[in-house]
Design an enzyme around this catalytic site. Structure first.
Site, PDB file in Angstrom:
ATOM      1  N   SER A   1     -52.396 -44.865  18.649  1.00 51.58           N
ATOM      2  CA  SER A   1     -53.120 -45.946  19.391  1.00 51.58           C
ATOM      3  C   SER A   1     -54.669 -45.560  19.941  1.00 51.58           C
ATOM      4  CB  SER A   1     -52.456 -46.398  20.758  1.00 51.58           C
ATOM      5  OG  SER A   1     -51.053 -46.677  20.287  1.00 51.58           O
TER       6      SER A   1
ATOM      7  N   GLY B   1     -45.767 -40.476  17.479  1.00 49.78           N
ATOM      8  CA  GLY B   1     -46.176 -40.296  18.791  1.00 49.78           C
ATOM      9  C   GLY B   1     -47.321 -39.245  19.049  1.00 49.78           C
ATOM     10  N   LEU B   2     -48.175 -39.331  17.978  1.00 48.08           N
ATOM     11  CA  LEU B   2     -49.085 -38.287  17.969  1.00 48.08           C
ATOM     12  C   LEU B   2     -50.420 -38.809  18.055  1.00 48.08           C
ATOM     13  CD1 LEU B   2     -48.045 -35.536  15.479  1.00 48.08           C
ATOM     14  CD2 LEU B   2     -47.999 -35.295  17.852  1.00 48.08           C
TER      15      LEU B   2
ATOM     16  N   ASP C   1     -56.216 -38.339  24.935  1.00 50.11           N
ATOM     17  CA  ASP C   1     -56.165 -38.515  23.536  1.00 50.11           C
ATOM     18  C   ASP C   1     -57.373 -39.264  23.074  1.00 50.11           C
ATOM     19  OD1 ASP C   1     -55.671 -40.730  25.216  1.00 50.11           O
ATOM     20  OD2 ASP C   1     -53.706 -41.164  24.192  1.00 50.11           O
TER      21      ASP C   1
ATOM     22  N   ALA D   1     -56.304 -43.323  18.477  1.00 53.72           N
ATOM     23  CA  ALA D   1     -57.190 -43.043  17.179  1.00 53.72           C
ATOM     24  C   ALA D   1     -57.476 -44.426  16.683  1.00 53.72           C
ATOM     25  CB  ALA D   1     -56.297 -42.061  16.191  1.00 53.72           C
TER      26      ALA D   1
END
Ligand code: MEV
Length: 333
Positions: free
Chosen positions: A122, A118-119, A165, A124
């Site tokens: 998507s 979960g880091l 993100d 990235a």
């Protein structure tokens, strides 16, 4: 920059990092600021130009899902939804193809670690695809334009997202992010003294963001007050980070955690890890990201880091060893 010519085709590889949300999750979706550090969990996108044609095809090899999807570009441009395994890649292609005419077949391959905790894989992958196409097609997009293009693609897939993100994937490092004031501020900080613990559970970010939205619908003023408090803590945490005041940062993280609890996004396994870290001498700990599972992190002075790791393992967590402050989008040889 590495652009490889293979016969008539060209190939470019780009990579982008994942993220660890430090402060401000959920509130950031409603125009408040957040703090994020890029982590060295890199996703790679390889893009390749094929023959010139009036009817270009797009082929996506998603190695993590082990699938190949081939579609006419016209379908990519008009589809209502995309196959899940390639949704972010195809949304990124669409955002580029809407602005720039694509006249050749296009092949995209993505790869990265098997597990992403979960880091931010998507965002990235979306940034890596946009960055790679930028170089392949000679588009000359600035980092800001790459951010805007990739953020638009993420919104196409997710519906509601703050874009923090995406910013971490483009710029890397540690950022203070406030989209409502158009601030993406890189912070000059060293590798952070954090331990990341994975809770073992996984819940969809979209569902968690939806649950908080529903809570806010029922209690708009109370939830907005909580978001304002989170914003104030994030502001304090920015200053504490810049001063490398880890004790203060830890204390602020505990307060942020309390407010996340009030939003209903904590879980028993995350709480166990957070309490275990504190008991082992961490300055503070909180969940990171949407909650409902995935990761937490603890801030600890260097001599305590090993004891915190051991305590997290004993409490059922898995230690995720990743460097923070990782470099942003880059082209790869
Ligand atoms: C998810 O990692 C963080 C959230 O704030 C969603 C977002 O910012 O897009 C919950």
């Amino acid at each position: 920059m590495q652009v490889t010519e293979t016969g008539s085709s060209m190939r470019v590889t780009a990579s982008a990092p994942g993220k660890l949300m430090l402060f401000g999750e959920h509130a950031v979706v409603y125009g408040r600021p957040c703090l994020v550090t890029a982590v060295d969990l890199r996703i790679f996108a390889v893009t390749e130009n094929g023959s010139r044609t009036d009817t270009p095809y797009v082929t996506v090899h998603a190695s993590v899902a082990d699938t190949v999807i081939r579609m006419p570009l016209t379908d990519v441009l008009t589809a209502e939804t995309y196959p899940r395994e390639a949704a972010f890649v195809l949304a990124a292609v669409r955002r580029i193809a809407e602005r720039f005419r694509l006249e050749r077949d296009l092949t995209l391959r993505t790869h990265g670690p098997q597990r992403s905790f979960g880091l931010g894989s998507s965002s990235a992958v979306t940034v890596a695809v946009v960055g790679s196409l930028n170089a392949l097609l000679g588009l000359d997009l600035s980092p800001r334009e790459i951010f805007q293009t990739a953020y638009a693609a993420v919104l196409d897939v997710q519906g509601k997202a703050s874009g923090f993100d995406v910013a971490a994937a483009v710029y890397g490092g540690t950022l203070y992010y406030d989209l409502s004031r158009e601030i993406i501020e890189p912070l000059a900080v060293p590798e952070l003294p954090v331990v990341i613990g994975f809770s073992g559970e996984k819940v969809s970010t979209v569902n968690l963001v939806g649950a908080v939205a529903a809570l806010r619908d029922r209690h708009p003023e109370r939830i907005d007050t909580i978001f304002d408090l989170i914003a104030a803590l994030t502001q304090d945490a920015r200053d504490a980070l810049l001063r490398q005041d880890w004790a203060l940062l830890g204390e602020l993280s505990q307060m942020n955690q309390g407010l996340l609890d009030s939003l209903g996004v904590n879980t028993l396994s995350l709480a166990r890890l957070i309490f275990a870290a504190q008991a082992a001498g961490a300055c503070g700990a909180k969940l990171s990201g949407a909650g409902g599972g995935d990761c937490m992190f603890a801030i600890a002075d260097a001599p305590k880091l090993e004891a915190v790791r051991a305590a997290l393992r004993a409490a059922g967590g898995e230690i995720v060893t990743l460097a923070t402050n990782a470099p942003g989008l880059r082209l790869e040889p």
